[in-house]
Each structure stands twice: as structure tokens, then as C-alpha cells.
Design a protein around this motif. Structure first.
Motif, PDB file in Angstrom:
ATOM      1  N   LYS A 169       1.062   0.976  -4.563  1.00 27.28           N
ATOM      2  CA  LYS A 169       0.124   0.476  -3.550  1.00 27.28           C
ATOM      3  C   LYS A 169      -1.270   1.084  -3.758  1.00 27.28           C
ATOM      4  O   LYS A 169      -2.275   0.380  -3.759  1.00 27.28           O
ATOM      5  N   LYS A 170      -1.315   2.406  -3.973  1.00 32.48           N
ATOM      6  CA  LYS A 170      -2.598   3.101  -4.154  1.00 32.48           C
ATOM      7  C   LYS A 170      -3.300   2.598  -5.422  1.00 32.48           C
ATOM      8  O   LYS A 170      -4.512   2.364  -5.417  1.00 32.48           O
ATOM      9  N   LYS A 171      -2.554   2.396  -6.503  1.00 31.69           N
ATOM     10  CA  LYS A 171      -3.151   1.901  -7.743  1.00 31.69           C
ATOM     11  C   LYS A 171      -3.747   0.515  -7.507  1.00 31.69           C
ATOM     12  O   LYS A 171      -4.863   0.229  -7.947  1.00 31.69           O
ATOM     13  N   SER A 172      -3.004  -0.331  -6.797  1.00 36.60           N
ATOM     14  CA  SER A 172      -3.485  -1.680  -6.506  1.00 36.60           C
ATOM     15  C   SER A 172      -4.793  -1.631  -5.707  1.00 36.60           C
ATOM     16  O   SER A 172      -5.749  -2.358  -6.004  1.00 36.60           O
ATOM     17  N   LEU A 173      -4.862  -0.744  -4.735  1.00 39.12           N
ATOM     18  CA  LEU A 173      -6.080  -0.600  -3.923  1.00 39.12           C
ATOM     19  C   LEU A 173      -7.249  -0.074  -4.767  1.00 39.12           C
ATOM     20  O   LEU A 173      -8.379  -0.561  -4.659  1.00 39.12           O
ATOM     21  N   CYS A 174      -6.964   0.915  -5.602  1.00 40.35           N
ATOM     22  CA  CYS A 174      -8.015   1.508  -6.453  1.00 40.35           C
ATOM     23  C   CYS A 174      -8.555   0.487  -7.455  1.00 40.35           C
ATOM     24  O   CYS A 174      -9.764   0.363  -7.633  1.00 40.35           O
ATOM     25  N   VAL A 175      -7.647  -0.243  -8.104  1.00 43.78           N
ATOM     26  CA  VAL A 175      -8.057  -1.264  -9.070  1.00 43.78           C
ATOM     27  C   VAL A 175      -8.840  -2.360  -8.353  1.00 43.78           C
ATOM     28  O   VAL A 175      -9.849  -2.862  -8.864  1.00 43.78           O
ATOM     29  N   GLY A 176      -8.385  -2.718  -7.149  1.00 45.67           N
ATOM     30  CA  GLY A 176      -9.093  -3.731  -6.362  1.00 45.67           C
ATOM     31  C   GLY A 176     -10.515  -3.315  -6.045  1.00 45.67           C
ATOM     32  O   GLY A 176     -11.459  -4.104  -6.186  1.00 45.67           O
ATOM     33  N   GLN A 177     -10.688  -2.048  -5.621  1.00 42.29           N
ATOM     34  CA  GLN A 177     -12.027  -1.538  -5.306  1.00 42.29           C
ATOM     35  C   GLN A 177     -12.903  -1.510  -6.553  1.00 42.29           C
ATOM     36  O   GLN A 177     -14.052  -1.944  -6.532  1.00 42.29           O
ATOM     37  N   LEU A 178     -12.340  -1.020  -7.652  1.00 39.07           N
ATOM     38  CA  LEU A 178     -13.081  -0.947  -8.913  1.00 39.07           C
ATOM     39  C   LEU A 178     -13.503  -2.348  -9.363  1.00 39.07           C
ATOM     40  O   LEU A 178     -14.664  -2.569  -9.734  1.00 39.07           O
TER      41      LEU A 178
END
Length: 194
Positions: A169-178
Motif C-alpha cells: 500500500k505504501k509503495k503504491s502511494l509513494c509511486v502515485g505521488q512521484l
């Protein structure tokens, strides 16, 4: 460009990607003196020439590692032209005075110019990614760096001492923000269309 044959000098690109010390020494011996001479003849010093060479080699290493560099011309012409352009860009940035260019006429074929364009585009994309990556929080940066190095998200979760579900979940959020920041960047559309 796919119709164009890969040049035998591709060995230099592959050697850089593999961090092959013999190839790197060969590059320094065969191709760097010409760059040093050019920079010194054009308002620069030996240290500045070494900096230009280092920056270009790092750029080529990154592009070779990404698998996006297929040499279709002699390495010498390609490397020299990249270094020359980098030095001239440095002179433009740091000097308001007129720049005099002293060089031998160098015949460079079309594929060298095409490769230069691809390398410069790769460099711009890499710089945009790096700039936006630095804007991320420390936790996101750590998580993404680990996920670049370690392919298994289970191992990443274990290393960070968190659950697999949290890491995904955190990776998905981080990649989304990036991704959002990159797409909102002023130069994104011009880079995307190339």
C-alpha cells in the motif's frame, strides 16, 4: 533506427554497464585526451575537462544500465560530441564573455547526432525523476530504494520490519505521488512526446 546495425564499439557501452575496468581504462587512454585538449583549447582547464568526462561517463553508465543505449556510430565520435556539448553548455552557463571555439573539423554521421539526442533526453528524464524523488519523504525514499534493489516485496517488508500489506500500500502511494509530481512538472510533456 532499429534498421541501423549496432556498431562494434558497443563493447564500450557494455563495458561501462558492467563496470569493466579494462574497458574504462581503454576509454580514458583512447578517447579522453582528445576531450582534455578540446576543453583546454576552449577556455577550460584540465580539471574542468576531467569533470566533463566524469559527468558524461556517469550519464553513459546510467543509460547503458537502463538498457537504452545502442551504439550505431563509432564510440569516439559519440563520446567526443557529448563531452563537447556538455562543455559548451557549461561555458554558456558560467560566462557572459564571447566563446571562441578552436577545433579540427570533425565529420560526425547522422547516427551520432541521433544518439546524442537520445542521451540528452535520457539525461533530462533522469534529472526530472531525481528531482521529484528528492521531494518524497524519507520513508517513501527508503521504501522505493529498497524495492528497486530487492525484487521481492516480502523481503522489503521483512527488512523494514513491517507487514507485506503495508509495504504494498505504501509503495503504491509513494509511486502515485512521484508519478503525479513528474506529470505536473513543466517539462514533462516535452519529454513524454520524445
Amino acid at each position: 533506427m532499429n534498421k541501423t546495425k549496432t556498431h562494434p564499439d558497443q563493447k564500450y557501452i557494455e563495458g561501462l554497464a558492467a563496470n569493466d575496468s579494462a574497458i574504462i581504462k581503454s576509454i580514458y587512454k583512447k578517447f579522453v585526451p582528445k576531450v582534455v585538449t578540446f576543453v583546454m583549447n576552449n577556455s577550460g582547464g584540465r580539471d574542468q575537462a576531467k569533470d566533463v568526462v566524469q559527468e558524461v561517463l556517469i550519464l553513459l553508465f546510467n543509460q547503458a544500465k537502463a538498457g537504452s543505449l545502442r551504439l550505431t556510430c563509432p564510440f569516439d565520435a559519440y563520446f567526443f560530441l557529448l563531452c563537447k556539448r556538455k562543455w559548451l553548455n557549461e561555458l554558456k552557463k558560467t560566462s557572459n564573455k564571447e566563446v571562441t571555439i578552436l577545433e579540427d573539423v570533425l565529420s560526425i554521421n547522422e547516427s551520432a547526432h541521433e544518439l546524442i539526442g537520445q542521451t540528452e533526453e535520457f539525461d533530462e528524464k533522469q534529472q526530472l525523476f531525481d528531482t521529484m524523488f528528492q521531494k518524497l519523504g524519507d520513508k517513501c525514499k527508503e521504501l522505493l530504494k529498497l524495492s528497486f534493489e530487492i525484487k521481492s516485496m516480502e523481503e522489503v517488508a521483512e527488512k523494514l520490519n513491517v507487514t507485506y500489506g503495508y509495504v504494498r500500500k505504501k509503495k503504491s502511494l509513494c509511486v502515485g505521488q512521484l508519478t503525479q509530481w513528474i506529470q505536473e512538472a513543466k517539462n514533462f510533456n516535452s519529454l513524454k512526446n520524445n
